[in-house]
Design a protein around this motif. Structure first.
Motif, PDB file in Angstrom:
ATOM      1  N   VAL A  12       0.857  -1.185   0.000  1.00  0.00           N
ATOM      2  CA  VAL A  12       0.000   0.000   0.000  1.00  0.00           C
ATOM      3  C   VAL A  12       0.891   1.232   0.000  1.00  0.00           C
ATOM      4  CG1 VAL A  12      -1.758   1.289   1.279  1.00  0.00           C
ATOM      5  CG2 VAL A  12      -1.824  -1.218   1.242  1.00  0.00           C
ATOM      6  N   THR A  13       0.620   2.151  -0.921  1.00  0.00           N
ATOM      7  CA  THR A  13       1.390   3.391  -1.007  1.00  0.00           C
ATOM      8  C   THR A  13       0.450   4.578  -1.144  1.00  0.00           C
ATOM      9  OG1 THR A  13       1.601   3.093  -3.399  1.00  0.00           O
ATOM     10  CG2 THR A  13       3.441   2.338  -2.047  1.00  0.00           C
ATOM     11  N   ARG A  14       0.921   5.715  -0.660  1.00  0.00           N
ATOM     12  CA  ARG A  14       0.144   6.955  -0.776  1.00  0.00           C
ATOM     13  C   ARG A  14       0.598   7.681  -2.031  1.00  0.00           C
ATOM     14  NH1 ARG A  14      -1.494  11.057   4.003  1.00  0.00           N
ATOM     15  NH2 ARG A  14      -1.761  12.964   2.814  1.00  0.00           N
ATOM     16  N   ARG A  20      -4.873   9.584  -3.589  1.00  0.00           N
ATOM     17  CA  ARG A  20      -5.374   8.267  -3.224  1.00  0.00           C
ATOM     18  C   ARG A  20      -4.278   7.385  -2.654  1.00  0.00           C
ATOM     19  NH1 ARG A  20      -6.538   5.736  -9.253  1.00  0.00           N
ATOM     20  NH2 ARG A  20      -4.404   5.153  -9.744  1.00  0.00           N
ATOM     21  N   TYR A  21      -4.729   6.367  -1.924  1.00  0.00           N
ATOM     22  CA  TYR A  21      -3.841   5.290  -1.498  1.00  0.00           C
ATOM     23  C   TYR A  21      -4.059   4.168  -2.495  1.00  0.00           C
ATOM     24  CZ  TYR A  21      -2.557   7.303   2.986  1.00  0.00           C
ATOM     25  OH  TYR A  21      -2.033   8.112   3.972  1.00  0.00           O
ATOM     26  N   GLU A  22      -2.975   3.537  -2.909  1.00  0.00           N
ATOM     27  CA  GLU A  22      -3.044   2.471  -3.903  1.00  0.00           C
ATOM     28  C   GLU A  22      -2.506   1.176  -3.310  1.00  0.00           C
ATOM     29  OE1 GLU A  22      -2.159   5.461  -7.658  1.00  0.00           O
ATOM     30  OE2 GLU A  22      -0.537   4.189  -6.903  1.00  0.00           O
ATOM     31  N   ILE A  23      -3.066   0.064  -3.767  1.00  0.00           N
ATOM     32  CA  ILE A  23      -2.539  -1.240  -3.381  1.00  0.00           C
ATOM     33  C   ILE A  23      -2.108  -1.955  -4.653  1.00  0.00           C
ATOM     34  CG2 ILE A  23      -4.828  -2.363  -3.347  1.00  0.00           C
ATOM     35  CD1 ILE A  23      -3.652  -4.019  -0.897  1.00  0.00           C
ATOM     36  N   HIS A  24      -0.864  -2.423  -4.619  1.00  0.00           N
ATOM     37  CA  HIS A  24      -0.300  -3.145  -5.759  1.00  0.00           C
ATOM     38  C   HIS A  24      -0.037  -4.589  -5.356  1.00  0.00           C
ATOM     39  CE1 HIS A  24       0.561   1.025  -6.896  1.00  0.00           C
ATOM     40  NE2 HIS A  24       0.561   0.588  -8.142  1.00  0.00           N
ATOM     41  N   VAL A  25      -0.372  -5.505  -6.239  1.00  0.00           N
ATOM     42  CA  VAL A  25      -0.095  -6.926  -6.045  1.00  0.00           C
ATOM     43  C   VAL A  25       0.776  -7.357  -7.217  1.00  0.00           C
ATOM     44  CG1 VAL A  25      -1.092  -9.237  -5.876  1.00  0.00           C
ATOM     45  CG2 VAL A  25      -2.294  -7.286  -4.864  1.00  0.00           C
ATOM     46  N   ASP A  26       1.961  -7.841  -6.910  1.00  0.00           N
ATOM     47  CA  ASP A  26       2.926  -8.216  -7.958  1.00  0.00           C
ATOM     48  C   ASP A  26       3.178  -7.063  -8.929  1.00  0.00           C
ATOM     49  OD1 ASP A  26       3.258 -10.769  -6.946  1.00  0.00           O
ATOM     50  OD2 ASP A  26       1.698 -11.638  -8.217  1.00  0.00           O
ATOM     51  N   VAL A  28       1.141  -4.811  -9.883  1.00  0.00           N
ATOM     52  CA  VAL A  28      -0.058  -4.413 -10.626  1.00  0.00           C
ATOM     53  C   VAL A  28      -1.005  -3.661  -9.687  1.00  0.00           C
ATOM     54  CG1 VAL A  28      -2.078  -5.278 -11.886  1.00  0.00           C
ATOM     55  CG2 VAL A  28       0.129  -6.422 -12.132  1.00  0.00           C
ATOM     56  N   LEU A  29      -1.532  -2.526 -10.155  1.00  0.00           N
ATOM     57  CA  LEU A  29      -2.490  -1.769  -9.358  1.00  0.00           C
ATOM     58  C   LEU A  29      -3.762  -2.600  -9.200  1.00  0.00           C
ATOM     59  CD1 LEU A  29      -3.313   0.883  -7.953  1.00  0.00           C
ATOM     60  CD2 LEU A  29      -4.159   1.666 -10.178  1.00  0.00           C
ATOM     61  N   ALA A  30      -4.055  -2.990  -7.963  1.00  0.00           N
ATOM     62  CA  ALA A  30      -5.207  -3.849  -7.694  1.00  0.00           C
ATOM     63  C   ALA A  30      -6.398  -3.059  -7.170  1.00  0.00           C
ATOM     64  CB  ALA A  30      -4.826  -4.936  -6.696  1.00  0.00           C
ATOM     65  N   GLY A  31      -6.132  -1.878  -6.619  1.00  0.00           N
ATOM     66  CA  GLY A  31      -7.221  -1.069  -6.088  1.00  0.00           C
ATOM     67  C   GLY A  31      -6.708   0.227  -5.500  1.00  0.00           C
ATOM     68  N   TYR A  32      -7.657   1.078  -5.113  1.00  0.00           N
ATOM     69  CA  TYR A  32      -7.286   2.366  -4.517  1.00  0.00           C
ATOM     70  C   TYR A  32      -8.441   2.899  -3.684  1.00  0.00           C
ATOM     71  CZ  TYR A  32      -9.922   4.064  -8.548  1.00  0.00           C
ATOM     72  OH  TYR A  32     -10.908   4.268  -9.490  1.00  0.00           O
ATOM     73  N   THR A  33      -8.113   3.764  -2.748  1.00  0.00           N
ATOM     74  CA  THR A  33      -9.104   4.500  -1.978  1.00  0.00           C
ATOM     75  C   THR A  33      -8.759   5.979  -2.112  1.00  0.00           C
ATOM     76  OG1 THR A  33     -10.264   4.702   0.139  1.00  0.00           O
ATOM     77  CG2 THR A  33      -7.907   4.246   0.265  1.00  0.00           C
ATOM     78  N   VAL A  34      -9.743   6.736  -2.549  1.00  0.00           N
ATOM     79  CA  VAL A  34      -9.563   8.154  -2.866  1.00  0.00           C
ATOM     80  C   VAL A  34      -9.694   8.996  -1.598  1.00  0.00           C
ATOM     81  CG1 VAL A  34     -10.518  10.076  -4.212  1.00  0.00           C
ATOM     82  CG2 VAL A  34     -10.527   7.766  -5.163  1.00  0.00           C
ATOM     83  N   PHE A  35      -8.906  10.067  -1.515  1.00  0.00           N
ATOM     84  CA  PHE A  35      -9.071  11.020  -0.415  1.00  0.00           C
ATOM     85  C   PHE A  35      -8.866  12.441  -0.931  1.00  0.00           C
ATOM     86  CE2 PHE A  35      -4.513  10.060  -0.339  1.00  0.00           C
ATOM     87  CZ  PHE A  35      -3.938  11.321  -0.217  1.00  0.00           C
ATOM     88  N   ARG A  36      -9.458  13.379  -0.203  1.00  0.00           N
ATOM     89  CA  ARG A  36      -9.203  14.795  -0.476  1.00  0.00           C
ATOM     90  C   ARG A  36      -9.269  15.529   0.854  1.00  0.00           C
ATOM     91  NH1 ARG A  36     -14.376  16.707  -0.138  1.00  0.00           N
ATOM     92  NH2 ARG A  36     -16.004  15.457  -1.080  1.00  0.00           N
ATOM     93  N   ALA A  37      -8.488  16.573   0.950  1.00  0.00           N
ATOM     94  CA  ALA A  37      -8.458  17.354   2.188  1.00  0.00           C
ATOM     95  C   ALA A  37      -9.556  18.407   2.148  1.00  0.00           C
ATOM     96  CB  ALA A  37      -7.102  18.012   2.359  1.00  0.00           C
ATOM     97  N   ASP A  38     -10.232  18.570   3.286  1.00  0.00           N
ATOM     98  CA  ASP A  38     -11.218  19.639   3.362  1.00  0.00           C
ATOM     99  C   ASP A  38     -10.499  20.933   3.747  1.00  0.00           C
ATOM    100  OD1 ASP A  38     -10.797  19.566   6.128  1.00  0.00           O
ATOM    101  OD2 ASP A  38     -12.812  18.856   6.620  1.00  0.00           O
ATOM    102  N   THR A  39     -11.243  22.005   3.965  1.00  0.00           N
ATOM    103  CA  THR A  39     -10.631  23.310   4.246  1.00  0.00           C
ATOM    104  C   THR A  39      -9.832  23.318   5.545  1.00  0.00           C
ATOM    105  OG1 THR A  39     -12.674  24.052   5.303  1.00  0.00           O
ATOM    106  CG2 THR A  39     -12.382  24.602   2.976  1.00  0.00           C
ATOM    107  N   ARG A  40     -10.076  22.347   6.433  1.00  0.00           N
ATOM    108  CA  ARG A  40      -9.342  22.257   7.702  1.00  0.00           C
ATOM    109  C   ARG A  40      -8.231  21.213   7.647  1.00  0.00           C
ATOM    110  NH1 ARG A  40     -14.085  21.939  11.996  1.00  0.00           N
ATOM    111  NH2 ARG A  40     -12.347  21.891  13.440  1.00  0.00           N
ATOM    112  N   GLY A  41      -7.981  20.631   6.456  1.00  0.00           N
ATOM    113  CA  GLY A  41      -6.900  19.662   6.307  1.00  0.00           C
ATOM    114  C   GLY A  41      -7.258  18.238   6.688  1.00  0.00           C
ATOM    115  N   ARG A  42      -8.521  18.003   7.010  1.00  0.00           N
ATOM    116  CA  ARG A  42      -8.962  16.646   7.347  1.00  0.00           C
ATOM    117  C   ARG A  42      -9.161  15.868   6.050  1.00  0.00           C
ATOM    118  NH1 ARG A  42     -13.934  18.643  10.907  1.00  0.00           N
ATOM    119  NH2 ARG A  42     -14.376  19.414   8.826  1.00  0.00           N
TER     120      ARG A  42
END
Length: 108
Positions: A12-14, A20-26, A28-42
């Motif tokens: 897993v890498t950021r 997004r955070y990505e997960i690679h298997v061998d 190969v990109l196997a999946g990801y979870t998207v993120f974005r910061a709000d106005t307070r950095g959360r």
């Protein structure tokens, strides 16, 4: 010599550039979870996706586990809107992770 499954060891890498955070298997990109910061950095996590070829292997759980551990290590706050991230956080304690539960989760 015992056989190991290390050839399929996911990592897993950021990826800040893609938000997004990505997960690679061998490698190969196997999946990801998207993120974005709000106005307070959360960090708002609205969506997680796993390639259909990798489904049924617990990839989403490993991805979210790695992402949440990394967010905690950085001292950042998570706002889980994604059902996968929310379900993981409801079932697992992530030491040091600050979670703000949305009052009205919305898919994106």
């Amino acid at each position: 010599m015992p056989m190991t499954d290390s050839a399929e060891d996911p990592s897993v890498t950021r990826n800040d550039g893609a938000g997004r955070y990505e997960i690679h298997v061998d490698g190969v990109l196997a999946g990801y979870t998207v993120f974005r910061a709000d106005t307070r950095g959360r960090l708002i996590f609205p969506h997680t996706e796993v390639d259909p070829a990798f489904r049924g292997r617990g990839i989403a759980q490993q991805l979210v586990a790695g992402a949440m551990a990394d967010v905690a290590s950085r001292g950042e706050t998570v706002i889980p809107h994604c059902p996968v991230v929310s379900a993981y956080l409801r079932k697992n304690d992530v030491p040091g992770l600050d979670v703000i539960w949305p009052t009205h989760p919305h898919p994106e």
